[in-house]
Design an enzyme around this catalytic site. Structure first.
Site, mmCIF file in Angstrom:
data_model
loop_
_atom_site.group_PDB
_atom_site.id
_atom_site.type_symbol
_atom_site.label_atom_id
_atom_site.label_comp_id
_atom_site.label_asym_id
_atom_site.label_seq_id
_atom_site.Cartn_x
_atom_site.Cartn_y
_atom_site.Cartn_z
ATOM 1 N N ASP A 47 0.984 -1.094 0.119
ATOM 2 C CA ASP A 47 -0.068 -0.091 -0.154
ATOM 3 C C ASP A 47 0.804 1.189 -0.035
ATOM 4 O O ASP A 47 0.468 2.236 -0.490
ATOM 5 C CB ASP A 47 -1.236 -0.073 1.107
ATOM 6 C CG ASP A 47 -2.180 0.743 0.799
ATOM 7 O OD1 ASP A 47 -2.950 0.614 -0.323
ATOM 8 O OD2 ASP A 47 -2.671 1.479 1.617
ATOM 9 N N GLU A 88 0.347 10.572 4.966
ATOM 10 C CA GLU A 88 -0.002 9.252 4.992
ATOM 11 C C GLU A 88 1.468 8.534 4.752
ATOM 12 O O GLU A 88 1.554 7.510 5.097
ATOM 13 C CB GLU A 88 -1.036 8.963 4.041
ATOM 14 C CG GLU A 88 -1.619 7.770 4.037
ATOM 15 C CD GLU A 88 -3.059 7.547 3.376
ATOM 16 O OE1 GLU A 88 -4.209 8.272 3.611
ATOM 17 O OE2 GLU A 88 -3.187 6.850 2.425
ATOM 18 N N GLU A 140 -10.979 6.289 -2.282
ATOM 19 C CA GLU A 140 -11.116 6.858 -0.891
ATOM 20 C C GLU A 140 -12.329 5.882 -0.022
ATOM 21 O O GLU A 140 -12.059 5.494 1.173
ATOM 22 C CB GLU A 140 -11.259 8.250 -0.643
ATOM 23 C CG GLU A 140 -9.856 9.107 -1.213
ATOM 24 C CD GLU A 140 -8.493 8.731 -0.390
ATOM 25 O OE1 GLU A 140 -8.428 7.628 -0.098
ATOM 26 O OE2 GLU A 140 -7.864 10.062 -0.351
ATOM 27 N N GLU A 210 -9.539 -2.883 -6.095
ATOM 28 C CA GLU A 210 -9.598 -2.915 -4.774
ATOM 29 C C GLU A 210 -9.480 -4.634 -4.245
ATOM 30 O O GLU A 210 -8.824 -5.147 -3.474
ATOM 31 C CB GLU A 210 -10.471 -2.427 -4.222
ATOM 32 C CG GLU A 210 -10.473 -0.799 -4.165
ATOM 33 C CD GLU A 210 -9.225 -0.235 -3.386
ATOM 34 O OE1 GLU A 210 -8.674 -0.949 -2.331
ATOM 35 O OE2 GLU A 210 -8.934 0.782 -3.701
HETATM 36 C C1 HMH Z 1 -5.427 0.070 -2.502
HETATM 37 N N1 HMH Z 1 -7.123 1.912 -1.836
HETATM 38 C C2 HMH Z 1 -5.727 1.336 -1.779
HETATM 39 N N2 HMH Z 1 -4.925 2.076 -0.935
HETATM 40 C C3 HMH Z 1 -5.239 3.057 -0.459
HETATM 41 N N3 HMH Z 1 -4.449 3.692 0.460
HETATM 42 C C4 HMH Z 1 -6.550 3.523 -0.436
HETATM 43 C C5 HMH Z 1 -7.265 3.021 -1.232
HETATM 44 C C6 HMH Z 1 -7.177 5.096 0.077
HETATM 45 O O1 HMH Z 1 -6.173 5.871 0.383
#
Ligand code: HMH
Length: 221
Positions: A47, A88, A140, A210
Site C-alpha cells: 500500500d 500518510e 477513498e 480493490e
Molecule cells: C489500495 N486503495 C488502496 N490503498 C489506499 N491507500 C486507498 C485505497 C485509500 O487511500
C-alpha cells in the site's frame, strides 16, 4: 426532490460488487482478529507503493478541477487530500518500522502494478474531471468503508491494528469522503451521458482492483 443521485443509483445497481470490495475476507480477518500478520505486512508494504502512485493521480485531478471546473471549494478539498497523502506517506514509514517492514526495496506485485497503471492512465489530460473525481471518491471510500467496519461495535480488531483502521475509519475521513461524493455527484449531474458511463466503468474498475489488492495482501502473488 427525491430523485436518486447518480452515485446512489450505482451503489444500488452494483451493491454486490461494492460489498465484495468493502467486506473482503482480509477485512473480516482484521475485524475478527484472525489476520495473518505476514499478510498484514504485505498489505502495508504494497500500500505504501500504491500511495506513492496515488499522489500524481490526485495531483492530476487537481489540475483538472482547476481547468475544467475552477470551483474554489473543489480545489481546496483536493488540495486537502494531497496534504493528507503527505501525512500518510510519513505514517507508512513510521508504521512500517513498528512492524519490521522495510519500505526501501519493495517489489510491487501484479495486482498493485495493475492498479498503479490504471491510475496512470487516468492522469491523461484527455480524461474528464468528472471521471477523475468520481474515481478519486471511489478509491477513498472503499478504504473508509472497509476500515470503519473493523472499528464498529462487536469487532475484535487487535490493538496493534487499530491505528491502521483509524487512519481511514475515523469520522473525519468519512466526512471527507462524503464531500468528495458531493463534488463528484455535482459533476456527474451536468456531464454528458457518455462521460457518466465512463465514470461508472471507472467506479467498477476501482471495485475490481480493490478486490485484487486485498487478494494479493491475503495470499501474495
Ligand atoms: C489500495 N486503495 C488502496 N490503498 C489506499 N491507500 C486507498 C485505497 C485509500 O487511500
Amino acid at each position: 426532490t427525491n430523485k436518486v443521485s447518480v452515485i446512489e443509483s450505482w451503489l444500488r445497481k452494483h451493491r454486490l460488487v461494492y460489498v465484495g470490495a468493502t467486506r473482503h475476507p482480509f477485512i473480516h480477518s482484521i475485524r475478527d482478529g484472525t489476520v495473518n500478520l505476514n499478510s498484514f505486512r504485505r498489505w502495508l508494504e504494497q500500500d505504501y507503493i500504491f500511495v506513492r502512485a496515488f499522489v500524481p493521480f490526485v495531483a492530476s485531478t487537481l489540475v483538472k478541477a482547476w481547468k475544467q471546473s475552477g470551483d474554489t471549494n473543489d480545489i481546496e478539498v483536493i488540495l486537502g487530500g494531497l496534504a493528507s497523502l503527505n501525512d500518510e506517506i510519513s505514517w507508512f514509514k513510521k508504521e512500517a518500522s513498528k512492524w519490521d517492514v522495510s519500505l526501501s526495496n519493495v517489489v510491487p506485485q501484479e495486482a498493485n502494478l495493475n492498479y498503479c497503471r490504471f491510475l496512470e492512465r487516468l492522469t491523461s489530460p484527455e480524461v474528464e474531471y468528472a471521471v477523475a473525481i468520481t474515481t478519486f471518491w471511489a478509491i477513498e471510500t472503499v478504504y473508509q468503508d472497509s476500515f470503519a467496519h473493523c472499528l464498529e461495535d462487536g469487532s475484535e480488531t487487535p490493538e496493534d491494528l487499530k491505528r491502521t483502521c483509524e487512519r481511514w475509519g475515523n469520522d473525519e475521513f468519512k466526512k471527507y469522503c462524503d464531500t468528495l461524493q458531493s463534488i463528484a455527484e455535482g459533476q456527474l449531474e451536468k456531464a454528458p451521458e457518455d462521460v457518466v458511463k465512463k465514470a461508472e466503468v471507472a467506479f467498477l474498475d476501482v471495485l475490481e482492483l480493490e478486490v485484487e489488492f486485498w487478494n494479493m495482501s491475503s495470499h501474495g502473488g
